[in-house]
Design a protein around this motif. Structure first.
Motif, PDB file in Angstrom:
ATOM      1  N   SER C 130       4.266  -1.208   0.201  1.00 51.32           N
ATOM      2  CA  SER C 130       4.572  -2.538  -0.346  1.00 51.32           C
ATOM      3  C   SER C 130       3.836  -3.589   0.474  1.00 51.32           C
ATOM      4  O   SER C 130       3.494  -3.333   1.644  1.00 51.32           O
ATOM      5  N   PRO C 131       3.567  -4.764  -0.092  1.00 55.35           N
ATOM      6  CA  PRO C 131       2.874  -5.809   0.668  1.00 55.35           C
ATOM      7  C   PRO C 131       3.583  -6.143   1.969  1.00 55.35           C
ATOM      8  O   PRO C 131       2.935  -6.389   2.992  1.00 55.35           O
ATOM      9  N   THR C 132       4.914  -6.109   1.974  1.00 59.70           N
ATOM     10  CA  THR C 132       5.645  -6.417   3.200  1.00 59.70           C
ATOM     11  C   THR C 132       5.353  -5.378   4.272  1.00 59.70           C
ATOM     12  O   THR C 132       5.191  -5.702   5.453  1.00 59.70           O
ATOM     13  N   GLU C 133       5.285  -4.108   3.846  1.00 61.15           N
ATOM     14  CA  GLU C 133       4.980  -3.058   4.828  1.00 61.15           C
ATOM     15  C   GLU C 133       3.583  -3.262   5.417  1.00 61.15           C
ATOM     16  O   GLU C 133       3.368  -3.054   6.605  1.00 61.15           O
ATOM     17  N   ILE C 134       2.642  -3.674   4.565  1.00 57.69           N
ATOM     18  CA  ILE C 134       1.280  -3.959   5.057  1.00 57.69           C
ATOM     19  C   ILE C 134       1.343  -5.050   6.128  1.00 57.69           C
ATOM     20  O   ILE C 134       0.773  -4.922   7.214  1.00 57.69           O
ATOM     21  N   THR C 135       2.069  -6.130   5.803  1.00 57.49           N
ATOM     22  CA  THR C 135       2.180  -7.234   6.758  1.00 57.49           C
ATOM     23  C   THR C 135       2.791  -6.752   8.060  1.00 57.49           C
ATOM     24  O   THR C 135       2.331  -7.098   9.152  1.00 57.49           O
ATOM     25  N   ASN C 136       3.830  -5.902   7.961  1.00 56.22           N
ATOM     26  CA  ASN C 136       4.476  -5.401   9.173  1.00 56.22           C
ATOM     27  C   ASN C 136       3.516  -4.565  10.008  1.00 56.22           C
ATOM     28  O   ASN C 136       3.510  -4.657  11.241  1.00 56.22           O
ATOM     29  N   LEU C 137       2.714  -3.735   9.329  1.00 52.83           N
ATOM     30  CA  LEU C 137       1.756  -2.906  10.068  1.00 52.83           C
ATOM     31  C   LEU C 137       0.713  -3.784  10.771  1.00 52.83           C
ATOM     32  O   LEU C 137       0.326  -3.517  11.911  1.00 52.83           O
ATOM     33  N   ILE C 138       0.283  -4.838  10.070  1.00 52.01           N
ATOM     34  CA  ILE C 138      -0.705  -5.743  10.679  1.00 52.01           C
ATOM     35  C   ILE C 138      -0.087  -6.445  11.897  1.00 52.01           C
ATOM     36  O   ILE C 138      -0.728  -6.594  12.943  1.00 52.01           O
ATOM     37  N   ALA C 139       1.191  -6.816  11.761  1.00 52.37           N
ATOM     38  CA  ALA C 139       1.878  -7.449  12.890  1.00 52.37           C
ATOM     39  C   ALA C 139       1.976  -6.480  14.054  1.00 52.37           C
ATOM     40  O   ALA C 139       1.704  -6.832  15.215  1.00 52.37           O
ATOM     41  N   ALA C 140       2.337  -5.224  13.760  1.00 50.50           N
ATOM     42  CA  ALA C 140       2.519  -4.232  14.825  1.00 50.50           C
ATOM     43  C   ALA C 140       1.201  -3.912  15.511  1.00 50.50           C
ATOM     44  O   ALA C 140       1.180  -3.508  16.682  1.00 50.50           O
ATOM     45  N   ALA C 141       0.092  -4.069  14.807  1.00 46.74           N
ATOM     46  CA  ALA C 141      -1.210  -3.769  15.402  1.00 46.74           C
ATOM     47  C   ALA C 141      -1.699  -4.923  16.272  1.00 46.74           C
ATOM     48  O   ALA C 141      -2.762  -4.836  16.882  1.00 46.74           O
ATOM     49  N   GLY C 148     -11.493 -17.135  16.614  1.00 51.09           N
ATOM     50  CA  GLY C 148     -11.340 -17.975  17.793  1.00 51.09           C
ATOM     51  C   GLY C 148     -10.018 -18.711  17.807  1.00 51.09           C
ATOM     52  O   GLY C 148      -9.511 -19.086  18.850  1.00 51.09           O
ATOM     53  N   ALA C 149      -9.401 -18.904  16.608  1.00 50.64           N
ATOM     54  CA  ALA C 149      -8.140 -19.647  16.560  1.00 50.64           C
ATOM     55  C   ALA C 149      -6.987 -18.772  17.032  1.00 50.64           C
ATOM     56  O   ALA C 149      -5.972 -19.283  17.491  1.00 50.64           O
ATOM     57  N   THR C 150      -7.124 -17.452  16.923  1.00 46.97           N
ATOM     58  CA  THR C 150      -6.152 -16.450  17.372  1.00 46.97           C
ATOM     59  C   THR C 150      -4.734 -16.712  16.870  1.00 46.97           C
ATOM     60  O   THR C 150      -3.769 -16.491  17.578  1.00 46.97           O
ATOM     61  N   PHE C 151      -4.614 -17.171  15.635  1.00 50.91           N
ATOM     62  CA  PHE C 151      -3.286 -17.294  15.037  1.00 50.91           C
ATOM     63  C   PHE C 151      -2.892 -15.914  14.530  1.00 50.91           C
ATOM     64  O   PHE C 151      -3.696 -15.230  13.890  1.00 50.91           O
ATOM     65  N   PRO C 152      -1.655 -15.440  14.827  1.00 49.26           N
ATOM     66  CA  PRO C 152      -1.274 -14.093  14.404  1.00 49.26           C
ATOM     67  C   PRO C 152      -1.463 -13.893  12.899  1.00 49.26           C
ATOM     68  O   PRO C 152      -0.953 -14.670  12.086  1.00 49.26           O
ATOM     69  N   ALA C 153      -2.220 -12.847  12.525  1.00 48.15           N
ATOM     70  CA  ALA C 153      -2.611 -12.656  11.119  1.00 48.15           C
ATOM     71  C   ALA C 153      -1.396 -12.420  10.231  1.00 48.15           C
ATOM     72  O   ALA C 153      -1.347 -12.890   9.093  1.00 48.15           O
ATOM     73  N   SER C 154      -0.401 -11.694  10.742  1.00 44.78           N
ATOM     74  CA  SER C 154       0.749 -11.372   9.905  1.00 44.78           C
ATOM     75  C   SER C 154       1.556 -12.628   9.593  1.00 44.78           C
ATOM     76  O   SER C 154       2.069 -12.797   8.493  1.00 44.78           O
ATOM     77  N   VAL C 155       1.653 -13.529  10.590  1.00 43.87           N
ATOM     78  CA  VAL C 155       2.403 -14.768  10.368  1.00 43.87           C
ATOM     79  C   VAL C 155       1.717 -15.589   9.280  1.00 43.87           C
ATOM     80  O   VAL C 155       2.351 -16.176   8.403  1.00 43.87           O
ATOM     81  N   ALA C 279     -10.799  -8.929   9.193  1.00 48.57           N
ATOM     82  CA  ALA C 279     -10.741  -7.965   8.080  1.00 48.57           C
ATOM     83  C   ALA C 279     -11.099  -6.567   8.575  1.00 48.57           C
ATOM     84  O   ALA C 279     -10.454  -5.572   8.204  1.00 48.57           O
ATOM     85  N   TYR C 280     -12.093  -6.501   9.436  1.00 53.28           N
ATOM     86  CA  TYR C 280     -12.495  -5.205   9.981  1.00 53.28           C
ATOM     87  C   TYR C 280     -11.349  -4.587  10.777  1.00 53.28           C
ATOM     88  O   TYR C 280     -11.057  -3.388  10.659  1.00 53.28           O
ATOM     89  N   CYS C 281     -10.660  -5.389  11.571  1.00 49.13           N
ATOM     90  CA  CYS C 281      -9.548  -4.875  12.370  1.00 49.13           C
ATOM     91  C   CYS C 281      -8.382  -4.441  11.487  1.00 49.13           C
ATOM     92  O   CYS C 281      -7.694  -3.468  11.801  1.00 49.13           O
ATOM     93  N   VAL C 282      -8.168  -5.162  10.387  1.00 45.87           N
ATOM     94  CA  VAL C 282      -7.110  -4.756   9.449  1.00 45.87           C
ATOM     95  C   VAL C 282      -7.444  -3.378   8.893  1.00 45.87           C
ATOM     96  O   VAL C 282      -6.579  -2.488   8.796  1.00 45.87           O
ATOM     97  N   HIS C 283      -8.694  -3.183   8.556  1.00 43.67           N
ATOM     98  CA  HIS C 283      -9.138  -1.873   8.066  1.00 43.67           C
ATOM     99  C   HIS C 283      -8.869  -0.791   9.116  1.00 43.67           C
ATOM    100  O   HIS C 283      -8.296   0.252   8.817  1.00 43.67           O
ATOM    101  N   ARG C 284      -9.238  -1.052  10.365  1.00 46.42           N
ATOM    102  CA  ARG C 284      -9.032  -0.050  11.435  1.00 46.42           C
ATOM    103  C   ARG C 284      -7.543   0.237  11.619  1.00 46.42           C
ATOM    104  O   ARG C 284      -7.136   1.379  11.847  1.00 46.42           O
ATOM    105  N   ALA C 285      -6.728  -0.796  11.533  1.00 48.71           N
ATOM    106  CA  ALA C 285      -5.291  -0.622  11.785  1.00 48.71           C
ATOM    107  C   ALA C 285      -4.631   0.177  10.672  1.00 48.71           C
ATOM    108  O   ALA C 285      -3.804   1.054  10.930  1.00 48.71           O
TER     109      ALA C 285
END
Lengths: 178, 365, 511
Positions: C130-141, C148-155, C279-285
């Motif tokens: 589910s999209p929420t699970e994707i977001t959680n995985l991105i947060a956990a990674a 350069g802005a380094t804002f958490p992607a999941s947030v 995007a590349y890091c999301v793919h790796r995660a």
């Protein structure tokens, strides 16, 4: 002749009554400016300015006998706010803002006498009798009331350490305009 | 909470350079003035060369003296070239055979009273060269309105070095032999005598406007085409933008077109206005002065048009035949107002400064 | 292109910004090199916007590659993971990649050289989640914005879900000179980037993705077009090369025509911007279960022997990177990030963090030397400002100490891109004026808040003292009353006794 005298007298009487009523109705209790200024002061009555408490200072500022830069804990921010309130301009370049300070207890000298605790206007010192005291950074205004009370000189005022979050770029200094 | 700052400030971004500098800008500007100036020298001979030298040197001297009095280092400011530009532009706007003290007083006045008194480069409200020119015009109206007929330096009748120096120092010995009227002045005089343009311009004594600039006028104004070409080079180097010159020329041309088509007997045509006097020099070099013109594009358009329009008004209905200097000074005075009210729109805000409505932006696709 | 078309194109082209020499090649043309594993890594706990992570390992503990070593705290935060296997040898200060040169907390890992990874469950098909699970995985990674802005992607994705995102904008602009880590990831890992883009679109429910790439990177555009050819929702959009095209508001405006209102986030207009490296890091995660423990870093500058892009573990010291690429000469200035907005660093013992796009070792000829002179009001800063501010007027106010005046002119809208300082012929450090003013205003705000809090404490204390005094007085009164009562009782008893006695006597007398 009579008509003129009568009409002018009547006019004078009416206007006089109006003024009298207005003076009663819109009478101002105390000095509202001083109250408003007092609301802006830190309110810890620390006495660093040399006056008897924040309300006395507020009154002095409202009367113009004290400058807006008088309050050390308020610093630049308060001076700016007061200047805006009074509609005056203030040269902040001359404000000696030694920067924020906080009290720090030297643990090896503290004897746990609780005097500083009682003196602190913001309850920033915690501790108990015969126990070493400590200062809560967030609550300390750096007013220095505790420093005078300590019998062993265990409390000193230190500048707040600069952290990454607090660091500010210095203002550029341009030689050509000096 | 104001934290304690470290003793030495760190180097600030950006960490790369453009290569642009005030000196570079001023030098390019001067380089583009050289052809028109040299052409002016050729037309008016040795006295004009001496006048140019004295004016420029006086301007530099005034600048240096003020910097010294103010306790600043003189060299960096002198080397930025701004005083040189001021002196040079002033020299170009003077009658070519004006006596030495005109150049001297003008140069000193420009840098001391019109520039350094305000605080030096960047702080003056009015264009220093034009302030000096207007000061000279009002104080010494006779000397400032003696116009010389062009007499190329190579011509046999031209003055040699020695005679030129004498003219420059002692004044012009035989006025009637060499003077001539400029077109604007001639037209104005004839109109005031009740002779309309058809008749006055048809007369054999009437001055002509030519693109080559071989006509009566001040040292640098005559070569309108060379001046315009220099201005185009400045635009190519992106030292000036097109806004002020185009708006100023339009400000002269549009009313000229309208009134000339209404009554050609009373109003000069567009080309006469654009090629006469200091129109070109003013549009490309005087009005575009950074310090005294607005900063925003919209402001520059308004400023430029104002300069042009006032020039036309003064030329046509005013007491003086030429009005560029007055027009520029008047618009200089309103520059702060223009800057205050004509600001660019901030991204994400409307013209009044309130944030945009996200719902409207979201609906865009 | 026809003449009219060209004219229209020019009209539409951005009228803001500057065009500095990009210095991107030859670094951009060298394939990514992998840095040999350094002996020690210094993993900072604060590599993102928000609250720092809390360390959950102890000194002396052994960790595996990819193991969680710092957990997020608070609503906006991100975890940190061990970039390699080894032993935790310290948790303490290291110089932060920050202009101030102040320290921050980092976990030191001494590598055991084995680079042994922790075992993870990898979802067989992330699109089945589910999209929420994707977001959680991105947060956990621990993935944050790598631009350069380094804002958490999941947030950011969670924010997007709340405001109906229609468009995901993928930022491949990379307008900063010298840097090429985005260019390189698009050239070498185009398919992976496109996969990451699709996963993010799915995670936030976006309908389309626009990949904006500056037209000075034709190779990256070609590679991405090829990789995205099967996915019509992922559109590759070349944009004019102009600094600061990579700034989100500028890129959004160029690609969609939408303007982000000045007090809103991009999400409020239905757009979210993410970097190609993110995007590349999301793919790796999501495909390999690899948290954000390494990234591509550009090493460039006139003093560098072999400039290029390196794949490096987070926590590697800049000194190790410079040693690997070699230095031709003593660098005149070290910079983290690009030359337009990067931070100067005073020495090279500074770790690579998640937001490190590059380190530059600039030679003497590359850095500015000129002293600042007086403003000649040329207005160049005004014409290049991508926001439409009047930098010269704002700086004059800041210099005079009128911070409120500067604020009303739009100081808070300034993105510190540096165009004004770059173009200024008088070399006035305009950006520093604005950074100073923003910091000072923020400090004043904080001090005001603190004063209000202190005032509340003082009032509370006064109330407490009053209450205590009252209670004390009441207690004293009570005790006094009790004492009085006792005394009265005693007296009464005495009287009674006396009375009895006298009665007895009387009785006695009577009898």
């Amino acid at each position: 002749m009579l008509a003129a005298v009568t009409s002018l007298t009547a006019l004078g009487a009416i206007l006089g009554c109006g003024l009298g009523v207005a003076a009663r109705k819109f009478a101002v209790e105390g000095d509202p400016l001083a109250d408003e200024i007092e609301a802006m002061m830190p309110g810890s009555n620390c006495g660093q300015c040399g006056m008897a408490g924040c309300s006395a200072v507020a009154k002095a500022i409202a009367e113009g006998s004290a400058t807006v830069t008088i309050c050390p804990p308020g610093g630049k921010a308060l001076a700016t706010a007061l200047a805006a309130k009074l509609g005056i301009s203030v040269d902040l370049g001359d404000v000696v803002d030694s920067g924020p300070q906080i009290a720090q207890v030297k643990e090896e000298i503290c004897i746990g006498c609780c005097r500083c605790m009682k003196a602190c206007p913001t309850d920033a010192v915690v501790g108990a009798a015969k126990q070493i005291h400590n200062v809560i950074r967030e609550a300390c205004t750096g007013c220095g009331s505790c420093v005078e009370r300590c019998p062993t000189e265990a409390i000193t005022l230190r500048p707040v350490p600069v952290t990454l979050q607090h660091w500010v770029w210095p203002k550029p200094e341009i030689e050509a305009e000096a | 909470m104001i934290p304690v700052l470290p003793a030495s400030a760190p180097a600030t971004a950006p960490h790369t350079v453009t290569g642009s500098s005030v000196t570079r800008i001023m030098l390019i500007l001067l380089a583009t003035l050289v052809p028109a100036t040299v052409y002016g020298f050729w037309l008016y001979g040795w006295p004009s060369i001496f006048l140019w030298i004295v004016t420029v040197l006086s301007a530099l001297l005034g600048e240096a003296a003020c910097l010294k009095m103010a306790g600043r280092r003189a060299m960096p400011s002198l080397l930025d070239g701004s005083a040189l530009v001021t002196g040079w532009l002033l020299a170009l706007s003077l009658p070519p055979w004006a006596p030495w003290w005109i150049g001297c007083i003008g140069g000193l006045f420009a840098t001391i009273l019109a520039k350094q008194v305000f605080g030096g480069l960047g702080y003056n409200l009015f264009n220093p060269a034009m302030v000096a020119r207007v000061f000279l015009l009002i104080s010494f109206p006779v000397q400032m309105t003696i116009w010389i007929a062009p007499m190329p330096i190579t011509a046999p009748a031209a003055l040699n070095f020695h005679d030129g120096l004498l003219v420059f120092i002692r004044g012009i010995p035989d006025l009637d032999a060499v003077t001539s009227a400029s077109l604007l002045g001639f037209a104005k005089t004839e109109l005031s005598r009740g002779i309309d343009l058809f008749h006055s311009l048809a007369a054999s004594t009437a001055p002509v406007t030519t693109f080559s600039g071989n006509r009566t006028g001040s040292l640098g104004e005559t070569a309108a085409l060379l001046i315009a070409a220099g201005g185009l080079v400045l635009m190519a180097f992106r030292i000036i933008s097109w806004h002020i010159p185009v708006a100023m020329l339009a400000g002269i041309a549009i009313p000229a077109l309208i009134f000339n088509s209404i009554d050609p007997a009373r109003y000069l045509d567009v080309s006469a206005h654009l090629l006469s006097g200091a129109a070109m020099l003013g549009a490309f070099y005087i009005a575009t002065d950074y310090v005294t013109s607005p900063n925003t594009k919209y402001g520059q358009l308004v400023f430029g048009f104002g300069c042009g329009f006032l020039t036309y008004v003064i030329r046509t209905w005013g007491g003086y035949p030429e009005g560029v200097a007055f027009a520029v000074l008047l618009m200089n005075a309103v520059t702060p107002v223009i800057d205050r009210y004509l600001k660019p729109r901030i991204l994400g805000r409307d013209w009044r400064g309130a944030p945009l409505d996200p719902a409207i932006e979201k609906a865009k696709s | 292109m026809g003449l009219i078309e060209k004219f229209l194109h020019n009209l539409k082209a951005p009228h803001w910004g500057v065009h500095p020499d990009d210095h991107k090649r030859p670094a951009a043309d060298a394939p990514i090199r992998v840095l040999p594993l350094p002996a020690r890594l210094y993993v900072p706990l604060q590599q993102h916007v928000g609250q720092a992570a809390r360390p959950i390992v102890l000194v002396g503990q052994k960790v595996l590659k990819g193991q969680l070593i710092g957990e997020p705290q608070g609503r906006i935060s991100a975890p940190v993971h061990a970039p390699t296997s080894g032993t935790i040898t310290a948790i303490g200060d290291i110089t932060a990649p920050h202009a101030s040169g102040l320290p921050f907390d980092a976990i030191t890992i001494t590598s055991d050289g084995l680079d042994q990874a922790i075992e993870v469950d990898v979802p067989a098909d992330p699109f089945a989640l589910s999209p929420t699970e994707i977001t959680n995985l991105i947060a956990a990674a621990g993935i944050v914005g790598l631009g350069g802005a380094t804002f958490p992607a999941s947030v950011k994705m969670a924010l997007g879900k709340r405001s109906e995102i229609t468009t995901l904008i993928v930022n491949g602009g990379e307008c900063e000179p010298y840097l090429s880590c985005d260019d390189r990831v698009m050239r070498d890992h185009a398919a992976d980037v496109v996969d990451g883009v699709r996963l993010m679109m799915y995670g936030m429910g976006a309908k389309e993705a626009l990949v904006g790439i500056e037209d000075n990177k034709p190779e990256a555009i070609a590679a991405m077009r090829k990789a995205a050819s099967h996915f019509p929702k992922v559109k590759i959009r070349p944009v004019p090369a102009r600094y600061p095209m990579g700034s989100d508001r500028q890129l959004i405006q160029t690609l969609t025509g939408k303007e982000v209102p000045s007090d809103c986030r991009a999400a409020d207009v239905g757009v979210i911007v993410n970097n190609v490296n993110t995007a590349y890091c999301v793919h790796r995660a999501l495909r390999f279960g690899e948290p954000l423990i390494r990234r591509i870093v550009t090493i460039n500058g006139g003093a560098v022997w072999q400039p290029g892009n390196l794949m490096v573990p987070i926590g590697t010291l800049a000194a190790d990177l410079f040693e690997f690429v070699g230095l031709k000469s003593e660098p005149a200035r070290l910079v983290m990030g690009g030359p337009m907005m990067g931070t100067v660093i005073s020495h090279a013992n500074i770790p690579v963090v998640k937001g490190t796009s590059g380190f530059l070792a600039l030679s003497e000829e590359e850095i500015p030397h000129s002293e600042a002179g007086p403003c000649i009001r040329c207005g160049n800063c005004t014409s290049v400002c991508p926001i439409g501010l009047l930098p010269l007027e704002m700086a004059a106010r800041v210099r005079a100490g009128d911070l409120d005046g500067a604020s009303t002119m739009g100081l808070s809208d300034c993105i510190s891109c540096g165009c004004c300082s770059y173009i200024c012929p008088s070399h006035i450090p305009l950006v520093q004026y604005f950074s100073h003013a923003k910091g000072d205003l923020w400090a004043q705000e904080r001090s005001k808040l603190k004063m209000e809090a202190a005032k509340k404490l003082a009032v509370d204390r006064a109330a407490r003292l009053e209450r205590e005094a009252k209670e004390k007085a009441e207690a004293a009164a009570r005790r006094k009353a009790e004492r009085d009562a006792a005394k009265a009782a005693e007296a009464a008893a005495k009287a009674a006794a006396a009375a009895t006695e006298s009665t007895a006597t009387t009785t006695e007398t009577v009898s």
